[in-house]
Design an enzyme around this catalytic site. Structure first.
Site, PDB file in Angstrom:
ATOM      1  CE  LYS A 253      -8.284 -15.613   1.016  1.00  0.00           C
ATOM      2  NZ  LYS A 253      -6.695 -15.548   0.721  1.00  0.00           N
ATOM      3  NE  ARG A 327      -1.309 -19.781  -7.956  1.00  0.00           N
ATOM      4  CZ  ARG A 327      -0.289 -19.541  -6.887  1.00  0.00           C
ATOM      5  NH1 ARG A 327       0.783 -20.198  -6.999  1.00  0.00           N
ATOM      6  NH2 ARG A 327      -0.355 -18.666  -6.107  1.00  0.00           N
TER       7      ARG A 327
END
Length: 474
Positions: A253, A327
């Site tokens: 990130k 996910r």
């Protein structure tokens, strides 16, 4: 503490006034200077020397049940300015307009309005307030007390979720999170079972383990069982993303996003809060909470873009982005819910995509579903909780975006429709089970609160809506 007492004389009283209310209801001295618009207030000393804070509700036609929690939180925050511990709250205005259930909303406004994360400042004192409800008929006192209890238990669930999300990552590793949830289970009467990394590997939850193995803090599968409706065979699984630290892995990130990486378990926290409230209020329901808890860090064990991994469902996954890890762990958790917990319905909830914020902002969460009837039930629930959700469309071209050339599925789609393709990745693992996907990436955290019942940091998003899905009392 919140209680009822129509006769207690407090050092401070709060009363609510509509903008178009008869002016004769107000003391003469303030009629000309108080406009009574929404979220305005004016203090006044009555003839009996009791200070009263009059709070404006705005126009009656524009006020709604949804605003009760917000205006009460606004009002109760004012007591901090005056350093007063005992406060009486005149709830008569709300009782005249709405049914007795407004009391639980008032309680949520009080408790969430006063919420502050305790944190780790050893010099900070925890302030305590005594709030007394007044302005009700004596025959309603028992019902109001029951609503206070119900509302308090729901508020505690929201606060529990907020505290978990606000906790720094080094103080909430997957193991510590599991321990905290186990302690909660003892208090609320919820069965909690925690499975270690060996169980995760032996159960073929490779997608989950692939994310969690990158950290020195091993993953944990946390299962909460609240099975209190023997007359029904339905079991609803609440599956919450529990990434307690998300660096993004090798798809690191940007530095500006690192501050919030501790909050990537907001979905898991919401599951804990909802089940806690259900148990404390003894709601008749069969609910299983499943939280895959792990960290997404960088190490020589970390997965990298281009890897192909397996899953508990036997479907192979091409990994194209290691920051799309939520996910992956939810896919295995959903399969676990179906195969091991016999779930007949599934809700997964996660701080999953930045795309949902780009689409609908910070006040509304995204929804995908494969079942209209199940969504109708959830829509009724969030209309009671007053949270905001928006249902996204599902089309075959969206499913095509996550088809892989070398595996069964890939974990990201195009540079657009990110919220939809993330949800549809999870859909690939729910089989034919009625399913709802909640993306709370925009609503789980606020730097600048949008509502008075929020505080900077975690919001506890999803707790109340999931609670009301099972509490069908009107």
């Amino acid at each position: 503490m919140i209680s009822v007492d129509n006769f207690k004389k407090c050092a401070f009283k709060i009363a609510f006034v509509y903008e178009d209310e008869d002016m004769n209801t107000l003391p003469l001295n303030i009629r000309k200077i108080f406009n009574k618009k929404y979220k305005t207030n004016i203090p006044f000393i009555e003839e009996n020397n009791v200070p009263v804070l009059y709070v404006g509700l705005g126009e009656r036609s524009k006020f709604s049940f949804k605003k009760i929690k917000d205006i009460v939180a606004y009002s109760i925050k004012q007591i901090e300015k005056y350093s007063i511990e005992d406060v009486s709250l005149d709830i008569s205005t709300f009782l005249k307009e709405y049914d007795i259930r407004c009391v639980s909303e008032i309680v949520l406004g009080v408790k969430l309005g006063l919420y502050k994360f305790k944190g780790y400042n050893t010099s900070k004192k925890q302030e305590k307030y005594n709030i007394f409800f007044q302005g009700y008929e004596s025959c309603d006192e028992e019902s109001i007390m029951e609503e206070i209890k119900l509302g308090s238990n729901i508020a505690e669930g929201v606060i529990l979720a907020r505290d978990l999300v606000n906790t720094p990552a080094n103080m909430l590793t997957p193991i510590i999170m599991a321990e905290k949830i186990a302690d909660m289970g003892k208090v609320a009467g919820v069965t909690v079972e925690v499975f270690d990394e060996n169980y995760i590997m032996n159960t073929c939850m490779e997608a989950f383990y692939t994310v969690g193995k990158s950290s020195g803090n091993p993953p944990r599968l946390i299962v909460l069982r609240y099975l209190q409706d023997p007359s029904s065979k339905d079991i609803t699984a609440l599956v919450g993303k529990g990434v307690t630290c998300d660096t993004g892995g090798y798809c690191l990130k940007p530095s500006g996003s690192m501050e919030g990486i501790k909050g990537d378990m907001g979905g898991g926290a919401a599951v804990v809060g909802a089940i806690y409230s259900l148990a404390k209020n003894k709601i008749k329901a069969n609910v299983v909470g499943i939280i895959p808890a792990c960290e997404n860090r960088i190490s020589r064990e970390s997965f990298i873009p281009g890897d192909v991994i397996n899953s508990m469902a036997g479907k192979t996954i091409e990994v194209l982005n290691t920051d799309a890890e939520g996910r992956l762990i939810l896919a295995d958790a959903v399969t676990y819910a179906i195969q091991k917990e016999n779930a007949t319905k599934i809700i997964d909830i996660a701080t999953l995509t930045g795309a949902v914020v780009n689409a609908i902002g910070f006040s509304t969460a995204g929804v995908l579903t494969n079942n209209n009837e199940f969504f109708k039930e959830f829509k009724e629930a969030y209309s009671k909780s007053c949270e905001q959700y928006w249902r996204f469309p599902i089309c075959d071209e969206h499913r095509d975006m996550i088809k892989s050339d070398i595996a069964d599925i890939k974990n990201i789609g195009k540079s657009y429709c990110g919220t939809i393709t993330a949800g549809l990745f999870i859909e690939q693992f729910v089989e034919n089970t009625p399913w709802i996907h909640l993306d709370i990436a925009g609503t789980a955290w606020v730097d600048t609160p949008l509502y008075e019942y929020q505080a900077k940091g975690a919001t506890g998003a999803g707790v109340t809506s999931m609670y009301y899905l099972f509490d069908e009392k009107e």
